[in-house]
Write a protein that holds these residues in place. Structure first.
Motif, PDB file in Angstrom:
ATOM      1  N   TYR A 173       0.738  -0.749   0.066  1.00 24.54           N
ATOM      2  CA  TYR A 173      -0.170  -0.357  -0.055  1.00 24.54           C
ATOM      3  C   TYR A 173       0.873   1.227  -0.048  1.00 24.54           C
ATOM      4  CZ  TYR A 173      -2.822   3.530   1.576  1.00 24.54           C
ATOM      5  OH  TYR A 173      -3.325   4.681   1.720  1.00 24.54           O
ATOM      6  N   LYS A 177       1.157   4.133  -2.730  1.00 22.54           N
ATOM      7  CA  LYS A 177       1.143   5.571  -2.392  1.00 22.54           C
ATOM      8  C   LYS A 177       2.235   6.148  -3.414  1.00 22.54           C
ATOM      9  CE  LYS A 177       0.806   7.114   1.073  1.00 22.54           C
ATOM     10  NZ  LYS A 177       0.143   6.834   3.253  1.00 22.54           N
ATOM     11  N   ASN A 181      -2.954   8.203  -6.072  1.00 25.81           N
ATOM     12  CA  ASN A 181      -3.000   8.615  -4.671  1.00 25.81           C
ATOM     13  C   ASN A 181      -3.843   7.733  -3.527  1.00 25.81           C
ATOM     14  OD1 ASN A 181      -6.013   8.302  -5.532  1.00 25.81           O
ATOM     15  ND2 ASN A 181      -4.971   9.360  -7.158  1.00 25.81           N
ATOM     16  N   ILE A 182      -4.422   8.311  -2.459  1.00 19.55           N
ATOM     17  CA  ILE A 182      -4.432   7.244  -1.309  1.00 19.55           C
ATOM     18  C   ILE A 182      -5.607   6.587  -1.882  1.00 19.55           C
ATOM     19  CG2 ILE A 182      -5.353   7.294   0.355  1.00 19.55           C
ATOM     20  CD1 ILE A 182      -4.030   9.367   1.490  1.00 19.55           C
ATOM     21  N   ALA A 185      -4.681   3.985  -4.499  1.00 19.92           N
ATOM     22  CA  ALA A 185      -3.792   3.488  -3.169  1.00 19.92           C
ATOM     23  C   ALA A 185      -4.411   2.004  -2.681  1.00 19.92           C
ATOM     24  CB  ALA A 185      -2.410   3.821  -2.773  1.00 19.92           C
ATOM     25  N   GLU A 218      -4.263   4.464   7.862  1.00 23.84           N
ATOM     26  CA  GLU A 218      -3.765   6.318   7.561  1.00 23.84           C
ATOM     27  C   GLU A 218      -4.385   7.113   9.189  1.00 23.84           C
ATOM     28  OE1 GLU A 218      -2.856   8.137   4.711  1.00 23.84           O
ATOM     29  OE2 GLU A 218      -2.540   6.279   4.014  1.00 23.84           O
TER      30      GLU A 218
END
Length: 306
Positions: A173, A177, A181-182, A185, A218
């Motif tokens: 991951y 990323k 982008n988040i 990913a 996150e």
């Protein structure tokens, strides 16, 4: 140069999985070699040894997986440390600190609720799955649930979640990323996580758990968060499966048979309840968990890898 960078990025994404698979193969080969050497010295022919090894390893799949995972974990830790050292060298490493460690406890109910609704969703899907899809899970199901409860707890409940989270959140991951982008990913790593399980039944479940794992990763800014989520979900699943098996043994033939529609309606209602509970816990985590960025501190990669 651009092609070379993309090739390197793709290799960085798939290599952790290949390392784990390679170690699993090596572990089996080493054990087979040990059996072969021992029985050959006992005067057993190679033809007989082949059958004896097959019998000896029958039903030991979960144990072999756990051994492979334990061997892999230190290697993954080294790879994560190397990634952090690379970030330090490029001044892109940021360290976070969570003031209240008790907030990690919020992950446990969040994990259990997600495990419940995702399992129920897959249960409904199984009603419509063709036979070949269901058969793809039979080997994995036997390997897990025909093992002792202690082994299920140790291997499927603890060791497997650790190695899988180091691979899929700690390495894959994060590496995706870096080149996207988040959101991309998160989805891509969850898809890879589902495909990695190798069967149609576990894949959708793993996809949803993968998304939940990225969410807590996150929020908490630590790989310990998805590890705790994964362990909580798997331990709850092992416990519920054990209770269900005992209940079926007691009930036997008296268990009432329901139509597919009644099963779908009952499961869907329960699934909705657990989905709402998971959503509410997600909102609580989102509002309560806010790690602060550490400033003016020398970051040691050995302490920052998590």
């Amino acid at each position: 140069m651009e092609k070379k960078n993309w090739a390197k990025s793709i290799w960085g994404i798939i290599s952790p999985m290949l390392i784990y698979i390679g170690i699993q193969i090596v572990v089996v080969m080493v054990i087979q070699a040990g059996y072969t050497a021992y029985w050959y010295m006992q005067g057993v022919s190679f033809h007989e040894i082949a059958f004896m090894i097959s019998d000896a390893l029958q039903g030991k799949e979960l144990m072999l997986t756990m051994i492979s995972a334990l061997v892999t974990i230190p290697i993954l830790g080294f790879l994560m440390k190397r990634d952090i050292d690379r970030q330090k060298a490029s001044n892109t490493l940021t360290k976070f600190r969570l003031s209240n460690k008790l907030l990690y406890l919020l992950i446990i109910p969040f994990a259990i609720f997600n495990m419940e609704w995702a399992n129920m969703f897959v249960s409904v899907l199984q009603i419509f799955m063709p036979e070949f899809m269901l058969d793809s899970y039979s080997g994995t199901q036997s390997a897990i649930y025909e093992s002792s409860v202690i082994l299920q707890i140790a291997a499927a409940g603890i060791v497997a979640p650790v190695v899988e989270e180091l691979i899929f959140r700690g390495l894959i991951y994060k590496r995706i990323k870096e080149i996207s982008n988040i959101k991309t990913a998160a989805v891509l790593s969850a898809v890879i996580f589902g495909v990695f399980h190798g069967n149609w039944v576990q894949a959708p479940y793993a996809f949803f758990i993968g998304l939940a794992a990225v969410f807590v990763y996150e929020k908490y800014k630590s790989v310990m968060a998805p590890i705790l989520l994964h362990i909580s979900a798997n331990m709850a699943s092992v416990g519920l499966s054990y209770i269900a098996s005992k209940f079926q043994q007691v009930q036997g033939e008296s268990i009432q048979q329901f139509s597919d529609w009644e099963i779908i309606r009952t499961i869907s209602s329960s699934m909705l309840v657990f989905f709402v509970l998971a959503f509410v816990m997600g909102i609580i985590i989102n509002s309560k968990v806010n790690p602060k960025e550490v400033e003016n501190e020398i970051i040691d990669s050995g302490n920052s890898m998590l």
